[in-house]
Design a protein around this motif. Structure first.
Motif, PDB file in Angstrom:
ATOM      1  N   PRO A   1       0.879  -1.108  -0.171  1.00  0.00           N
ATOM      2  CA  PRO A   1      -0.261   0.489  -0.016  1.00  0.00           C
ATOM      3  C   PRO A   1       0.610   1.061   0.353  1.00  0.00           C
ATOM      4  CG  PRO A   1      -0.805  -1.640   1.669  1.00  0.00           C
ATOM      5  CD  PRO A   1       0.428  -1.984   1.338  1.00  0.00           C
ATOM      6  N   VAL A   2       0.363   2.226  -0.510  1.00  0.00           N
ATOM      7  CA  VAL A   2       0.751   3.547  -0.696  1.00  0.00           C
ATOM      8  C   VAL A   2       0.563   4.636   0.918  1.00  0.00           C
ATOM      9  CG1 VAL A   2       1.094   6.300  -1.220  1.00  0.00           C
ATOM     10  CG2 VAL A   2       1.336   3.678  -2.650  1.00  0.00           C
ATOM     11  N   ASP A   3       1.139   5.546   0.740  1.00  0.00           N
ATOM     12  CA  ASP A   3      -0.154   6.458   1.947  1.00  0.00           C
ATOM     13  C   ASP A   3       0.247   7.956   2.113  1.00  0.00           C
ATOM     14  OD1 ASP A   3      -0.030   4.769   4.673  1.00  0.00           O
ATOM     15  OD2 ASP A   3       2.300   4.399   3.925  1.00  0.00           O
ATOM     16  N   VAL A   4       1.281   8.180   1.012  1.00  0.00           N
ATOM     17  CA  VAL A   4       0.738   9.521   1.193  1.00  0.00           C
ATOM     18  C   VAL A   4       1.526   9.232  -1.134  1.00  0.00           C
ATOM     19  CG1 VAL A   4       2.236  11.966   0.836  1.00  0.00           C
ATOM     20  CG2 VAL A   4       1.795  10.437   2.687  1.00  0.00           C
ATOM     21  N   VAL A   5       0.354  10.331  -2.001  1.00  0.00           N
ATOM     22  CA  VAL A   5       0.862  10.804  -2.517  1.00  0.00           C
ATOM     23  C   VAL A   5       1.031  11.982  -3.348  1.00  0.00           C
ATOM     24  CG1 VAL A   5      -0.127  10.968  -5.038  1.00  0.00           C
ATOM     25  CG2 VAL A   5      -0.797   8.881  -3.918  1.00  0.00           C
ATOM     26  N   VAL A   6       1.529  12.496  -4.107  1.00  0.00           N
ATOM     27  CA  VAL A   6       2.278  13.915  -4.023  1.00  0.00           C
ATOM     28  C   VAL A   6       2.500  13.989  -5.713  1.00  0.00           C
ATOM     29  CG1 VAL A   6       3.975  16.458  -3.983  1.00  0.00           C
ATOM     30  CG2 VAL A   6       3.596  14.477  -1.651  1.00  0.00           C
ATOM     31  N   THR A   7       1.593  14.921  -6.219  1.00  0.00           N
ATOM     32  CA  THR A   7       1.744  15.507  -7.968  1.00  0.00           C
ATOM     33  C   THR A   7       2.820  15.878  -8.068  1.00  0.00           C
ATOM     34  OG1 THR A   7      -0.462  16.436  -7.976  1.00  0.00           O
ATOM     35  CG2 THR A   7      -0.618  13.439  -7.633  1.00  0.00           C
ATOM     36  N   ASN A   8       3.886  16.094  -8.293  1.00  0.00           N
ATOM     37  CA  ASN A   8       4.788  17.021  -8.837  1.00  0.00           C
ATOM     38  C   ASN A   8       4.797  17.837 -10.008  1.00  0.00           C
ATOM     39  OD1 ASN A   8       6.251  19.477  -7.809  1.00  0.00           O
ATOM     40  ND2 ASN A   8       8.003  18.125  -8.390  1.00  0.00           N
ATOM     41  N   ALA A   9       4.675  16.436 -10.997  1.00  0.00           N
ATOM     42  CA  ALA A   9       5.062  16.611 -12.276  1.00  0.00           C
ATOM     43  C   ALA A   9       4.640  17.659 -12.916  1.00  0.00           C
ATOM     44  CB  ALA A   9       5.180  15.803 -13.126  1.00  0.00           C
ATOM     45  N   GLY A  10       5.171  17.957 -13.952  1.00  0.00           N
ATOM     46  CA  GLY A  10       4.455  19.434 -15.032  1.00  0.00           C
ATOM     47  C   GLY A  10       5.156  20.445 -15.071  1.00  0.00           C
ATOM     48  N   GLY A  11       4.543  21.615 -15.264  1.00  0.00           N
ATOM     49  CA  GLY A  11       5.115  23.132 -15.692  1.00  0.00           C
ATOM     50  C   GLY A  11       4.662  23.381 -16.805  1.00  0.00           C
ATOM     51  N   ASN A  12       5.421  24.667 -16.786  1.00  0.00           N
ATOM     52  CA  ASN A  12       4.821  25.559 -18.779  1.00  0.00           C
ATOM     53  C   ASN A  12       5.324  25.499 -19.013  1.00  0.00           C
ATOM     54  OD1 ASN A  12       3.888  26.710 -19.870  1.00  0.00           O
ATOM     55  ND2 ASN A  12       4.182  29.010 -18.704  1.00  0.00           N
ATOM     56  N   VAL A  13       4.836  24.238 -20.047  1.00  0.00           N
ATOM     57  CA  VAL A  13       5.812  23.097 -21.030  1.00  0.00           C
ATOM     58  C   VAL A  13       5.545  24.237 -22.336  1.00  0.00           C
ATOM     59  CG1 VAL A  13       5.917  20.834 -20.128  1.00  0.00           C
ATOM     60  CG2 VAL A  13       4.394  21.975 -21.786  1.00  0.00           C
ATOM     61  N   ALA A  14       4.120  25.219 -22.092  1.00  0.00           N
ATOM     62  CA  ALA A  14       4.442  25.520 -23.750  1.00  0.00           C
ATOM     63  C   ALA A  14       4.400  27.145 -23.292  1.00  0.00           C
ATOM     64  CB  ALA A  14       3.306  25.174 -24.037  1.00  0.00           C
ATOM     65  N   PRO A  15       5.573  27.870 -23.144  1.00  0.00           N
ATOM     66  CA  PRO A  15       5.148  29.300 -22.705  1.00  0.00           C
ATOM     67  C   PRO A  15       4.716  30.085 -23.413  1.00  0.00           C
ATOM     68  CG  PRO A  15       7.069  28.661 -22.492  1.00  0.00           C
ATOM     69  CD  PRO A  15       6.366  27.557 -23.129  1.00  0.00           C
TER      70      PRO A  15
ATOM     71  N   ARG B   1      -2.922  10.506   2.160  1.00  0.00           N
ATOM     72  CA  ARG B   1      -2.579  11.373   1.661  1.00  0.00           C
ATOM     73  C   ARG B   1      -2.498  11.955   0.697  1.00  0.00           C
ATOM     74  NH1 ARG B   1      -4.673  11.853   6.558  1.00  0.00           N
ATOM     75  NH2 ARG B   1      -3.944  12.374   8.360  1.00  0.00           N
ATOM     76  N   ILE B   2      -2.967  12.955   0.188  1.00  0.00           N
ATOM     77  CA  ILE B   2      -3.005  13.142  -1.570  1.00  0.00           C
ATOM     78  C   ILE B   2      -2.375  14.472  -1.144  1.00  0.00           C
ATOM     79  CG2 ILE B   2      -4.177  13.975  -3.885  1.00  0.00           C
ATOM     80  CD1 ILE B   2      -5.598  10.824  -2.984  1.00  0.00           C
ATOM     81  N   VAL B   3      -1.257  14.966  -2.326  1.00  0.00           N
ATOM     82  CA  VAL B   3      -1.266  16.247  -2.060  1.00  0.00           C
ATOM     83  C   VAL B   3      -0.808  16.997  -3.503  1.00  0.00           C
ATOM     84  CG1 VAL B   3       0.162  18.697  -1.707  1.00  0.00           C
ATOM     85  CG2 VAL B   3      -0.275  16.733   0.109  1.00  0.00           C
ATOM     86  N   HIS B   4      -1.956  17.862  -4.229  1.00  0.00           N
ATOM     87  CA  HIS B   4      -1.287  18.397  -5.262  1.00  0.00           C
ATOM     88  C   HIS B   4      -0.397  19.798  -5.415  1.00  0.00           C
ATOM     89  CE1 HIS B   4      -3.720  14.913  -6.854  1.00  0.00           C
ATOM     90  NE2 HIS B   4      -5.210  15.594  -6.461  1.00  0.00           N
ATOM     91  N   LEU B   5       0.496  19.960  -6.866  1.00  0.00           N
ATOM     92  CA  LEU B   5       1.235  20.543  -6.946  1.00  0.00           C
ATOM     93  C   LEU B   5       0.206  22.125  -7.560  1.00  0.00           C
ATOM     94  CD1 LEU B   5       3.600  21.806  -5.012  1.00  0.00           C
ATOM     95  CD2 LEU B   5       3.049  19.311  -4.838  1.00  0.00           C
ATOM     96  N   SER B   6       0.174  22.780  -6.962  1.00  0.00           N
ATOM     97  CA  SER B   6      -0.896  23.893  -7.814  1.00  0.00           C
ATOM     98  C   SER B   6       0.751  25.394  -8.364  1.00  0.00           C
ATOM     99  CB  SER B   6      -2.030  24.683  -7.460  1.00  0.00           C
ATOM    100  OG  SER B   6      -2.564  25.424  -7.762  1.00  0.00           O
TER     101      SER B   6
END
Length: 247
Positions: free
Chosen positions: A80-94, A135-140
């Motif tokens: 099992p997984v306890d924490v998911v942090v979604t940090n992938a991404g970026g302004n890939v097309a500025p 726990r789930i934490v998204h990066l905005s």
């Protein structure tokens, strides 16, 4: 034994600082990203610092369902997984060329990089998330409040996804939140756009006159992922030095 943590975009910047923060507590961390060599170096660095094999990695383009499914299978094979942090991404097309085709491509690329990477990984891991206590934490981003539209809009979409997930999972004892940083130095985010003049402008928008640091964002993520954060869900935490529109 510590908890199991998943951090996408974990090879550099905020993602790496987040992995380091959890590993310092003795948690086991899986970092994800597209570049195998970057992930390997990051895992080696953190493991050497803590004298243990706490960090493992697997490479995947998390906007691709098949690659995300394989990454989820790799992660779930260890339990099992306890924490998911979604940090992938970026302004890939500025930017775009001003044509409707170029504008469509710009918006689609940023949606793919920032929304799909978070949604597909999260949904893939939901069956494996600890209940209660997950726990789930998204990066905005502060851009969710002030643009640019093609990138900021994708981060605002993550706010809606955060609220929706919080409602879906609250009764199961799972919290879902987002962290929205302002300008943070020592990341790859701005690339060649990060000129001294641009950086000075970003820092000048804060009330503190200081840039953010990856470790500061990681500390906020770690709190939201902690047992003490159990009463916090469906929230977007803005961390930007009081920058305009983000106060």
């Amino acid at each position: 034994m510590g908890r199991r943590i998943v951090v996408s975009g974990g090879g550099t910047g905020i993602g790496l600082a987040t992995a380091e923060s959890f590993a310092a507590d003795g948690d086991r961390v899986v970092i994800l990203g597209r570049r195998a060599e970057v992930l390997r170096a990051a895992a080696d660095k953190v493991n050497a610092a803590h004298g243990a094999d706490l960090v493992t990695w697997t490479s995947a383009d998390l906007s691709d369902p098949g690659q995300t499914r394989r990454a989820v299978e790799f992660i779930a094979a260890d339990g099992p997984v306890d924490v998911v942090v979604t940090n992938a991404g970026g302004n890939v097309a500025p930017g775009n060329d001003g044509t409707l085709e170029g504008i469509a491509d710009q918006f689609q690329r940023n949606f793919t990089a920032n929304v799909l990477t978070a949604v597909l990984l999260t949904e893939g891991l939901l069956p494996h998330l600890t209940r209660p206590g997950g726990r789930i934490v998204h990066l905005s981003s502060v851009a969710s409040l002030r643009g640019p539209g093609s990138y900021g809009g994708t981060k605002a979409h993550l706010h809606v996804y955060t609220y929706d997930l919080a409602k879906r999972l609250g009764a199961e004892g799972v919290t879902v939140n987002a962290v929205a940083p302002g300008y943070v130095q020592d990341t790859e985010f701005f690339g060649e756009r990060g000129t001294p003049e641009f950086i000075a402008q970003q820092i000048g928008q804060t009330l503190t006159g200081q840039p953010g640091h990856p470790a500061e964002i990681a500390a906020a993520i770690r709190y939201l992922a902690s047992p003490e954060g159990a009463y916090v869900t469906g929230q977007v935490l803005h961390i930007n030095g009081g920058a305009q529109f983000g106060r």
